[in-house]
Scaffold this motif. Structure first.
Motif, PDB file in Angstrom:
ATOM      1  N   TYR A  88       7.056   3.215  10.915  1.00 38.59           N
ATOM      2  CA  TYR A  88       6.577   3.500   9.552  1.00 38.59           C
ATOM      3  C   TYR A  88       5.920   2.268   8.920  1.00 38.59           C
ATOM      4  N   ALA A  90       3.234  -0.425   7.871  1.00 36.92           N
ATOM      5  CA  ALA A  90       1.795  -0.439   7.564  1.00 36.92           C
ATOM      6  C   ALA A  90       1.075  -1.501   8.389  1.00 36.92           C
ATOM      7  N   SER A 103       1.856  -0.274  -1.783  1.00 41.91           N
ATOM      8  CA  SER A 103       1.079   0.463  -0.777  1.00 41.91           C
ATOM      9  C   SER A 103       1.806   0.554   0.564  1.00 41.91           C
ATOM     10  N   TRP A 107       2.114   4.044   2.818  1.00 39.18           N
ATOM     11  CA  TRP A 107       1.820   4.225   4.250  1.00 39.18           C
ATOM     12  C   TRP A 107       3.013   4.899   4.929  1.00 39.18           C
ATOM     13  N   CYS A 111       3.528   8.545   7.025  1.00 38.02           N
ATOM     14  CA  CYS A 111       4.190   8.760   8.320  1.00 38.02           C
ATOM     15  C   CYS A 111       5.277   9.832   8.206  1.00 38.02           C
ATOM     16  N   ILE A 135      -1.909   3.113  16.020  1.00 38.16           N
ATOM     17  CA  ILE A 135      -2.621   3.279  14.747  1.00 38.16           C
ATOM     18  C   ILE A 135      -4.130   3.318  14.975  1.00 38.16           C
ATOM     19  N   LEU A 187      -3.355   8.289   2.265  1.00 38.17           N
ATOM     20  CA  LEU A 187      -2.119   7.535   2.527  1.00 38.17           C
ATOM     21  C   LEU A 187      -2.306   6.553   3.677  1.00 38.17           C
ATOM     22  N   PHE A 188      -3.262   6.863   4.574  1.00 34.31           N
ATOM     23  CA  PHE A 188      -3.501   6.024   5.750  1.00 34.31           C
ATOM     24  C   PHE A 188      -4.762   5.174   5.630  1.00 34.31           C
ATOM     25  N   TYR A 190      -6.780   1.967   5.589  1.00 35.91           N
ATOM     26  CA  TYR A 190      -6.474   0.629   6.114  1.00 35.91           C
ATOM     27  C   TYR A 190      -6.347  -0.393   4.976  1.00 35.91           C
ATOM     28  N   PRO A 192      -5.100  -1.701   1.814  1.00 38.89           N
ATOM     29  CA  PRO A 192      -3.967  -1.326   0.945  1.00 38.89           C
ATOM     30  C   PRO A 192      -4.380  -1.055  -0.498  1.00 38.89           C
ATOM     31  N   ARG A 195      -5.377   2.598  -0.862  1.00 40.83           N
ATOM     32  CA  ARG A 195      -4.388   3.596  -0.451  1.00 40.83           C
ATOM     33  C   ARG A 195      -3.894   4.383  -1.665  1.00 40.83           C
TER      34      ARG A 195
END
Length: 218
Positions: A88, A90, A103, A107, A111, A135, A187-188, A190, A192, A195
């Motif tokens: 989980y 980041a 952030s 992330w 997950c 990732i 949410l994903f 890159y 932050p 995000r």
């Protein structure tokens, strides 16, 4: 805290049938509300995962285990990057950032959401190198274009990132609606700074479309 009969990790292992998408929405909305409260009070959880999400028999979800949680403020002070359970964690943590913001929780929530939808962990890395590679396989290779400052992260030079130009979330979740994919992608992110926040998540149209989340009782 009131007594909770189980955690999501053990539930996922032992349920005869997986959570429905409506139930997943109900769970994630509750986690988002909890994160919004934490983040508004300048607390980062730093270890969000399914085993740290408790659930009562009435379907009420509570975030637990604040052993790694920290208060943060402005200016952001350095914190150890060796936090958040590997699956989980980041990418900025994996690449050695010394500053952490809310952030990293978002992330981890991505997950969790993906794991609940897929009925299995999304990025089950066996080492930090493997985790970064998973990732990249899923989201494509990061670059300065999409993540300004990426190349200056402390551990970037230690990784030989595969060249992978595609975002494969849609292939991993071909049945998920556009709104659901949009939420996962936010949410994903890159970067932050781009995000989704907990507030953004709560406003997502994914939770307003069918199948609608039931009330707190599952």
């Amino acid at each position: 805290m009131g007594y909770c009969e189980q955690d999501l990790a053990s539930l996922l292992e032992n349920m005869p049938t997986p959570f429905s998408e409506a139930q997943v929405k109900c769970i994630v909305l509750q986690v988002l509300r909890g994160l919004q409260y934490l983040h508004q009070n300048f607390i980062i959880h730093r270890d969000l995962k399914v085993s740290n999400l408790l659930m009562t028999d009435k379907g009420c979800v509570k975030t637990a285990d604040f052993g790694l949680a920290r208060a943060y403020g402005i200016p952001v002070k350095p914190m150890t990057p060796k936090v958040v359970t590997l699956w989980y964690r980041a990418p900025e943590l994996l690449l050695g950032t010394t500053t952490q913001t809310t952030s990293i929780d978002m992330w981890a929530l991505g997950c969790v959401l993906a794991e609940l939808l897929a009925h299995k962990p999304l990025l089950p890395g066996t080492s930090e190198i493997h985790q970064v590679d998973l990732i990249v396989q899923l989201l494509g290779t990061p670059s300065e274009n999409i993540w300004p400052g990426f190349s200056k992260l402390p551990l970037v030079s230690q990784y030989s990132l595969r060249k992978q130009p595609y975002n494969n979330l849609k292939h991993r979740f071909p049945w998920l609606s556009e709104a659901g994919l949009r939420l996962l992608n936010l949410l994903f992110m890159y970067d932050p700074r781009k995000r989704a926040t907990a507030g953004d998540g709560l406003e997502s149209s994914y939770f307003k479309e069918k199948p609608l989340p039931p009330p707190c009782s599952l």
